[in-house]
Design a protein around this motif. Structure first.
Motif, PDB file in Angstrom:
ATOM      1  N   GLU A   1       0.842  -1.184   0.000  1.00 33.78           N
ATOM      2  CA  GLU A   1       0.000   0.000   0.000  1.00 33.78           C
ATOM      3  C   GLU A   1       0.878   1.235   0.000  1.00 33.78           C
ATOM      4  O   GLU A   1       1.894   1.287   0.666  1.00 33.78           O
ATOM      5  CB  GLU A   1      -0.908  -0.010   1.230  1.00 33.78           C
ATOM      6  N   THR A   2       0.452   2.230  -0.764  1.00 31.72           N
ATOM      7  CA  THR A   2       1.180   3.484  -0.803  1.00 31.72           C
ATOM      8  C   THR A   2       0.381   4.539  -0.057  1.00 31.72           C
ATOM      9  O   THR A   2      -0.849   4.478   0.026  1.00 31.72           O
ATOM     10  CB  THR A   2       1.426   3.924  -2.257  1.00 31.72           C
TER      11      THR A   2
ATOM     12  N   SER B   1      -0.397   7.365   6.870  1.00 31.36           N
ATOM     13  CA  SER B   1       0.414   6.152   6.998  1.00 31.36           C
ATOM     14  C   SER B   1      -0.537   5.029   7.403  1.00 31.36           C
ATOM     15  O   SER B   1      -1.748   5.237   7.509  1.00 31.36           O
ATOM     16  CB  SER B   1       1.510   6.332   8.052  1.00 31.36           C
ATOM     17  N   SER B   2      -0.010   3.859   7.669  1.00 32.57           N
ATOM     18  CA  SER B   2      -0.875   2.755   8.084  1.00 32.57           C
ATOM     19  C   SER B   2      -1.397   2.944   9.500  1.00 32.57           C
ATOM     20  O   SER B   2      -2.283   2.217   9.937  1.00 32.57           O
ATOM     21  CB  SER B   2      -0.123   1.431   7.983  1.00 32.57           C
TER      22      SER B   2
ATOM     23  N   GLY C   1     -12.007  14.908  11.779  1.00 40.10           N
ATOM     24  CA  GLY C   1     -11.355  14.202  12.870  1.00 40.10           C
ATOM     25  C   GLY C   1     -10.072  13.499  12.495  1.00 40.10           C
ATOM     26  O   GLY C   1      -9.650  13.483  11.342  1.00 40.10           O
ATOM     27  N   VAL C   2      -9.468  12.897  13.500  1.00 39.67           N
ATOM     28  CA  VAL C   2      -8.218  12.162  13.373  1.00 39.67           C
ATOM     29  C   VAL C   2      -8.506  10.674  13.500  1.00 39.67           C
ATOM     30  O   VAL C   2      -9.314  10.256  14.339  1.00 39.67           O
ATOM     31  CB  VAL C   2      -7.233  12.597  14.478  1.00 39.67           C
ATOM     32  N   LEU C   3      -7.844   9.867  12.665  1.00 38.57           N
ATOM     33  CA  LEU C   3      -7.985   8.411  12.700  1.00 38.57           C
ATOM     34  C   LEU C   3      -6.701   7.800  13.250  1.00 38.57           C
ATOM     35  O   LEU C   3      -5.606   8.198  12.853  1.00 38.57           O
ATOM     36  CB  LEU C   3      -8.219   7.855  11.299  1.00 38.57           C
ATOM     37  N   VAL C   4      -6.848   6.821  14.137  1.00 38.99           N
ATOM     38  CA  VAL C   4      -5.702   6.098  14.670  1.00 38.99           C
ATOM     39  C   VAL C   4      -5.996   4.608  14.545  1.00 38.99           C
ATOM     40  O   VAL C   4      -6.959   4.102  15.136  1.00 38.99           O
ATOM     41  CB  VAL C   4      -5.441   6.461  16.148  1.00 38.99           C
TER      42      VAL C   4
END
Length: 171
Positions: A28-29, A72-73, A102-105
């Motif tokens: 994945e890029t 990023s991942s 929002g932010v994803l983690v």
């Protein structure tokens, strides 16, 4: 004898080279962009004045639609818009629309945390922590279950806390 050995090794060598080249292109890029659509059911909303249960006196439903941009991942940004509909008796209407950046983690094993700000067209604001679990992942889509926990303030109403459930598809 040496020629036979080389001829026998050609299919194996070809397979190894094919595998290596496929693995190199399959990575994945980033940044990576995904979209999603879901259906959100608030279950209970609690304030200092009252407790409201969905499905009892009314039916409320939201349709979250968004775009995730994964840096990023592990981390990403998300923007979601949620039109909400309320049906009570013989009346139904769009009650408001939520703008949800929002932010994803990524937490691993298919779990993601989304920490979202919330700005409602009805004049309220707040935040929405969301725990998301991907339970089916295909080549071109994935299906998820999420637990949003909206907290809202403002517009001359008491603060509220809602627990809900969301089902959706990401692509």
């Amino acid at each position: 004898m040496k020629q036979n050995y080389i001829i026998e090794m050609k299919p194996i060598l070809l397979f190894v080279l094919l595998y290596i080249s496929t693995a190199a292109f399959a990575q994945e890029t980033y940044p990576r962009i995904t979209g999603y659509f879901g259906i959100y059911h608030p279950i209970v909303t609690i304030s200092s004045e009252q407790t409201n249960l969905n499905f009892r006196d009314y039916y409320a439903v939201g349709f979250p639609t968004g775009i995730n941009i994964w840096k990023s991942s592990k981390i990403g940004f998300s923007f979601e818009i949620v039109p909400n509909i309320r049906i009570q008796g013989s009346s139904d209407k769009v009650t408001n629309t939520v703008f949800h950046p929002g932010v994803l983690v990524a937490l691993g094993k298919g779990y993601t945390f989304a920490g979202r700000l919330a700005f409602e067209s009805a004049g309220r604001y707040g935040f929405t922590p969301v725990l998301n679990k991907t339970f089916i992942k295909n080549k071109n889509s994935s299906y998820f279950l999420a637990v949003p926990l909206p907290v809202r303030f403002g517009n001359d109403h008491p603060a509220t806390f809602t627990a809900g459930v969301q089902f959706g598809i990401a692509f």
